[in-house]
Design a protein around this motif. Structure first.
Motif, PDB file in Angstrom:
ATOM      1  N   GLU A  21      -4.712   4.698  -6.222  1.00 40.37           N
ATOM      2  CA  GLU A  21      -5.020   4.745  -5.443  1.00 40.37           C
ATOM      3  C   GLU A  21      -5.573   6.045  -5.989  1.00 40.37           C
TER       4      GLU A  21
ATOM      5  N   ASP B 123       0.893  -1.079   0.425  1.00 44.26           N
ATOM      6  CA  ASP B 123       0.018   0.073  -0.270  1.00 44.26           C
ATOM      7  C   ASP B 123       0.715   1.146  -0.500  1.00 44.26           C
ATOM      8  N   ASP B 124       0.945   2.268  -0.407  1.00 48.53           N
ATOM      9  CA  ASP B 124       0.765   3.782  -0.591  1.00 48.53           C
ATOM     10  C   ASP B 124       2.110   3.434  -0.458  1.00 48.53           C
TER      11      ASP B 124
HETATM   12 MG    MG Z   1      -2.972   3.401   0.044  1.00 48.38          MG
END
Ligand code: MG
Ligand code: C2E
Ligand code: MG
Ligand code: MG
Length: 292
Positions: free
Chosen positions: A241, A184-185
């Motif tokens: 995202e 993620d991220d």
């Molecule tokens: Mg994220």
């Protein structure tokens, strides 16, 4: 003495700091109650498969926790997850999230005959605790008769940075059990390319800070393109995202991005709303049936 120490401390404590500390202590107390009283709810945000037909392009959803505080109302996970991590309460909360996501996936399968893979965010703290070990999780899924492939575990770079060894083996155990892993991220932390070589992951999520700058920063576009090419060479699929505009979506699709998530498609919504939008009366987006 303790008294002198206390007085000393008081001198350095501004009213503002005192207020912050008090608020934090209150939140810790309230979080304990929240776990007991189940004041949490999972919202779901669709993840769109760019390679599928427009009519059946939802194969996944990310589960995002919501806390409805009885007095303060909605409290953002950004405000309470760090406190839950510091106090260790994230283990219980994270296990609640996991079980709730499993029950939801099983119920959607049973009621609608649909396989939706649900992504859950898992804190590094949870990986250090036996209560969320791979065996306890797979046992719960087998009780529900749920395929482990129904769950994707989202981790952050912070976990991969941990110096104590064993992180790689733990991640591998979740994958061997049939769950998938997302990083993620990506782009906000150290973003070391060596992670991608060292750890087996299925998906990389490009952080929304890159996506939001795509339209006016050519460097961010170059970075996204490079991340996508590199990921594909390593057999990793890419999810972008925070897509908010059609132009961002088009640029990412054009760059070969596999999946998209963001307000352009939908904000995170309650389970009932997810069902009525995508399972019952869908127009633009629909859940892909009979996925392999
Ligand atoms: Mg994220
Ligand atoms: P995340 O895992 O990176 O989740 C994506 C966040 O971006 C979510 O915020 C989502 O609502 C938001 N988002 C999605 N699309 C857009 C968009 O187009 N524009 C903008 N501006 N934002 C978008 P949310 O739900 O507030 O969650 C924030 C963070 O809190 C998550 O970031 C995650 O790190 C953490 N979090 C949420 N639920 C959980 C959980 O169950 N467990 C753990 N450990 N952390 C969680
Ligand atoms: Mg996430
Ligand atoms: Mg984030």
């Amino acid at each position: 003495s303790a008294k002198a120490h206390g007085r000393n401390k008081f001198n350095y404590f501004t009213p503002k700091m005192q207020e912050t500390a008090l608020r934090r202590m209150k939140l810790i107390q309230d979080l304990k109650t929240a776990i007991k009283m189940e004041e949490f709810e999972l919202y779901y945000q669709p993840i769109i498969d760019f390679s599928a037909n427009a009519s059946d392009n939802i194969t996944k959803a990310e589960a995002l926790i919501r806390w409805h505080h009885p007095k303060l109302g909605f409290i953002s996970p950004v405000d309470f997850i760090p406190i839950a991590e510091d106090t260790g309460m994230i283990v219980e909360i994270g296990n609640w999230v996991f079980r709730q996501a499993c029950r939801q996936a099983a119920q959607w399968k049973q009621t609608y005959g649909l396989d939706i893979q649900i992504s859950i965010n898992k804190s590094p703290v949870q990986f250090r605790d036996e209560r969320s070990s791979v065996t306890s999780w797979t046992q719960y899924m087998s009780e529900l008769n749920l395929s482990p492939a129904s769950i994707c575990v989202e981790i952050t770079e912070g976990l991969l940075l941990e110096t104590e060894s064993g992180v790689g083996a733990k991640l591998a155990a979740f994958r061997d059990a049939g769950m998938q892993i997302s990083l993620d991220d990506f782009g906000t932390g150290y973003s070391s390319l060596s992670y991608l070589k060292k750890f087996d992951i299925d998906y990389l999520k490009i952080d929304k800070s890159f996506v939001s700058n795509l339209e006016d920063n050519t460097n961010d576009l170059s970075l996204c393109e490079a991340i996508i090419v590199m990921s594909h060479k390593l057999g990793i699929k890419v999810i972008a995202e925070g897509i908010e505009t059609e132009l961002q979506r088009a640029m990412l699709e054009c760059a070969g991005c596999d999946y998209g998530q963001g307000y352009l498609f939908s904000k995170p919504v309650k389970a009932e709303d997810f069902e009525s939008r995508y399972f019952i009366s869908s127009d633009e987006f629909r859940v892909k049936k009979n996925r392999a």
